[in-house]
Design an enzyme around this catalytic site. Structure first.
Site, PDB file in Angstrom:
ATOM      1  CD  GLU A  76      -3.004   0.987   0.242  1.00 38.52           C
ATOM      2  OE1 GLU A  76      -3.073  -0.063  -0.436  1.00 38.52           O
ATOM      3  OE2 GLU A  76      -3.744   1.962   0.071  1.00 38.52           O
ATOM      4  CG  ASP A  77       1.464   2.947   3.196  1.00 34.96           C
ATOM      5  OD1 ASP A  77       0.534   3.363   2.490  1.00 34.96           O
ATOM      6  OD2 ASP A  77       1.350   2.692   4.402  1.00 34.96           O
TER       7      ASP A  77
END
Ligand code: MN
Length: 713
Positions: A76-77
């Site tokens: 996600e990051d």
């Protein structure tokens, strides 16, 4: 800040043989890809996955789960790809990370309260590996602990979502300490004043409560000893959120909540449960209406205990539960575990079994020496029978597995279902029979022209869609049958010279309907349309009522003669070099414009027009045949009879008559027979303008479902 060593040493403490190499590699990888990222707290981003992994170690999770905890935010990051995680850390780790990422991408905030249960189920259903949920809970717990660094609006959003979704999930997982921690943190952000209030009040009463707790435990233990009952007394302070709930439910201030402490007595036998209850009630006055006997009447989920509330030693209320060790085990492993019976939520039997099993898994796991070995087998489908999808507004709806876009449409409204012609799933067009998958965002496309069809019944799964589609088909078939039946009867009457308009409103037709025990003229017409009643029979009954005498009408013969002797008969045919010939069309082959034809010179009746291929022509003397051709300038209609063989099914006549209407063919006569092997043979005499039109009609009828054969006769 938590260090890797804190995690690995914790892991070694419950799993001495653990292979920590995977965890070390996950740590190095996570540190590398998160490098330079900073949490709002000012700490390096890595502190978050470390904290999450540490919580997982507190839960006594296995190596893979802890590694997944360290990696849970890399997709996600950061720029990391799931394929890389798979290559470096294996399939299982990657699947957990993938599952956590997917749940993280869903926006569950701002859902309505009533949706919460479905959202929880959706998360469970999406987590084929139980560890996905555990990593997600660890992630959420640390995020809640550091929520203070977020802007206020976001604090409220995340806290609401946590309270609605994740705290109850933790409860279902049987991890009550996570559930209570999450709830208290939520209370802190959502109701800061009340939180502070409860905190102060309980702190002030701390020593008083400790003294009280000791006294009650002493008194209870003394009672047990006095009557020679072996038992254990447990006491605990309820967490803030549960005190808050009591305050808001009973409209109390914090100082009015006396039963901040709860007690439990665990004994060896059922008989002792009741004995202990009696002794307690003899010492402390029971509060009316608060006694519940779940021993003789267990809850649906097998939970058993005696519950009572009494006025305690210093005049305050206190809750006491009494149960046996066996009952305690069930209460712990079943879904009767804490939150369930307090929230009083209604779960289906199937859910209860699922959750009880889930809880048991976690309990067994506590006793296992090698969680690794155990968790390898913990792969499951928590809700094998259901899928959960989003509406465009974000509501979550549950459907039986295999349900389609049409089921979804009927789930919204039967009008939407009826007009459903497709859908968009996650923004992409899908056909109506597309099967819904967990997490799909589904939008329905409707069209005014669309209507249900029998085919839909083959793929819809919900009872609602099935019922509504069947209903629609029945109504539709009936309407079509009524209009076909009226049409047929009108034609039949016309042959008898009855052209009265509004014949169906006449009392004569009503009388016939009544004679044949139909409820209405519509019912009668529908039965003619379905082919269950013959028009001939009705005409026969109508004739005397309408005052038509049998001999006067000369029946079909005179009609046919009339028809073929009309002056206009034979228009549309040119006989080479001849005009004003008396022409008529052969009844043996009913030629149509567009077909090759030939004239046959009869004795005294002019020329009969036959198809060139007609068997009568072949037998005829060549000198009697004259060449003829169609005159394209003349528009005429010609009768043609079709024999349609079908597998009997309701409404098939309605389907066929619809085609005839669409193709502009007038129905003169229709007759239906059923054969012993349940086939239907229908004869339609229709009026067409050309051979081509008739061929069109035949090929259209051939396409109707359950039509076996269409022949012209
Ligand atoms: Mn995270």
């Amino acid at each position: 800040m938590i260090r890797l060593n804190d995690i690995t040493s914790k892991l070694i403490s419950y799993h001495p043989k653990a292979d920590i190499e995977l965890i070390e590699r996950a740590y190095v990888y996570s540190a590398k890809v998160h490098q330079g990222q900073i949490r709002l707290s000012g700490e390096s981003y890595l502190s978050h996955p470390l904290e999450a992994a540490h919580i997982l170690a507190q839960l006594k999770m296995d190596v893979i789960c802890i590694a997944a905890g360290l990696l849970h935010d890399v997709i996600e990051d950061t720029d990391a790809e799931i394929t890389e995680i798979r290559d470096l850390f294996g399939e299982e780790t990657a699947n957990i990370v993938d599952g956590v990422t997917k749940i993280g991408k869903m926006n569950f905030a701002n859902r309505e309260q009533r949706q919460a249960e479905n959202v929880r189920k959706m998360i469970l259903a999406m987590s084929s590996d139980i560890r996905v949920i555990l990593v997600k809970l660890a992630d959420r717990l640390h995020n809640m602990r550091t929520l203070g660094f977020q802007p206020e609006a976001k604090q409220r959003l995340i806290a609401t979502e946590t309270l609605d979704i994740y705290a109850p999930l933790a409860g279902r997982m049987g991890i009550n300490w996570i559930k209570s921690s999450l709830e208290d943190l939520c209370l802190f952000y959502l109701e800061p004043e009340i939180y502070a209030n409860i905190k102060d009040a309980t702190a002030q009463r701390k020593s008083e409560m400790n003294a009280f707790m000791d006294k009650v435990k002493r008194d209870l233990s003394a009672k047990l000893a006095e009557f020679n009952i072996q038992g254990t007394v447990k006491a605990r302070q309820k967490h803030f959120y549960s005190i808050y709930k009591k305050m808001s439910e009973q409209n109390l201030t914090v100082n009015q909540v006396y039963d901040i402490l709860a007690f439990r007595v665990i004994v060896n036998s059922i008989k002792e449960c009741y004995e202990v209850l009696g002794h307690i009630h003899s010492v402390w006055k029971p509060v009316q209406g608060r006694f519940k006997d779940y021993v003789s009447v267990p809850k649906g989920n097998m939970y058993q205990s005696l519950h009572t509330t009494v006025i305690g030693p210093i005049g305050q209320r206190m809750e006491i539960q009494i149960r046996t060790w066996d009952m305690n085990k069930v209460a712990m492993s079943g879904i009767a575990a804490h939150w369930k019976y307090k929230e009083g939520s209604i779960a289906t039997k199937a859910d209860e079994r699922q959750f009880a099993w889930l809880q048991q898994l976690l309990d067994w796991q506590k006793d296992l020496k090698d969680p690794q070995e155990f968790l390898e087998s913990v792969k499951m489908d928590l809700f094998p029978d259901e899928v959960y999808v989003f509406t465009p507004k974000g509501d979550v709806k549950a459907f039986p597995k295999g349900a389609t876009v049409v089921d979804f449409a009927y789930g919204i409204h039967s009008e939407v279902g009826k007009k459903c012609m497709g859908g968009k799933v996650n923004g992409k067009m899908v056909p109506i029979r597309y099967q819904l998958k967990n997490g799909n965002i589904v939008e329905i496309i409707t069209s005014q022209k669309q209507h249900p069809s029998k085919d839909w019944l083959k793929f819809v799964k919900t009872p609602k869609a099935k019922t509504k589609i069947r209903q629609w088909i029945r109504t539709e078939e009936r309407e079509e049958s009524i209009s076909l039946g009226k049409n047929i009867l009108e034609k039949a009457l016309k042959h008898e010279g009855v052209t009265q308009s509004n014949i169906f409103k006449s009392e004569q037709v009503s009388a016939v309907a009544k004679e044949l025990s139909f409820h209405s003229v519509e019912d009668l017409a529908a039965q003619i349309g379905f082919g269950k009643v013959s028009a001939k029979q009705i005409v026969g009954r109508l004739k005397p009522k309408l005052g038509i005498k049998e001999n006067k009408s000369q029946g079909l013969v005179s009609k046919v003669v009339d028809r073929f002797l009309r002056p206009r008969e034979g228009r549309g045919i040119k006989v080479d070099g001849v005009s004003d010939m008396l022409l008529h069309f052969a009844k043996c082959c009913h030629p149509l414009p567009g077909e090759e034809v030939v004239g046959f010179i009869t004795r005294g009746r002019g020329i009969t027009i036959h198809q060139e291929t007609c068997r009568h022509v072949k037998k005829a003397a060549p000198d009697r045949l004259v060449p003829v051709s169609w005159d394209p300038s003349e528009k005429e209609v010609y009768p043609a009879t079709l024999r349609v063989t079908t597998v009997e099914r309701k409404g098939i006549l309605a389907d066929i008559s619809m085609i005839l209407t669409q193709k502009d063919a007038n129905i003169i006569h229709a007759e239906i027979k059923t054969t012993v092997d349940n086939k239907g043979i229908s004869f339609f005499t229709i009026e067409v303008e050309s051979y081509k039109q008739m061929q069109d009609i035949m090929s259209a009828i051939k396409k109707v479902k359950n039509v076996l054969m269409v022949e012209r006769i």
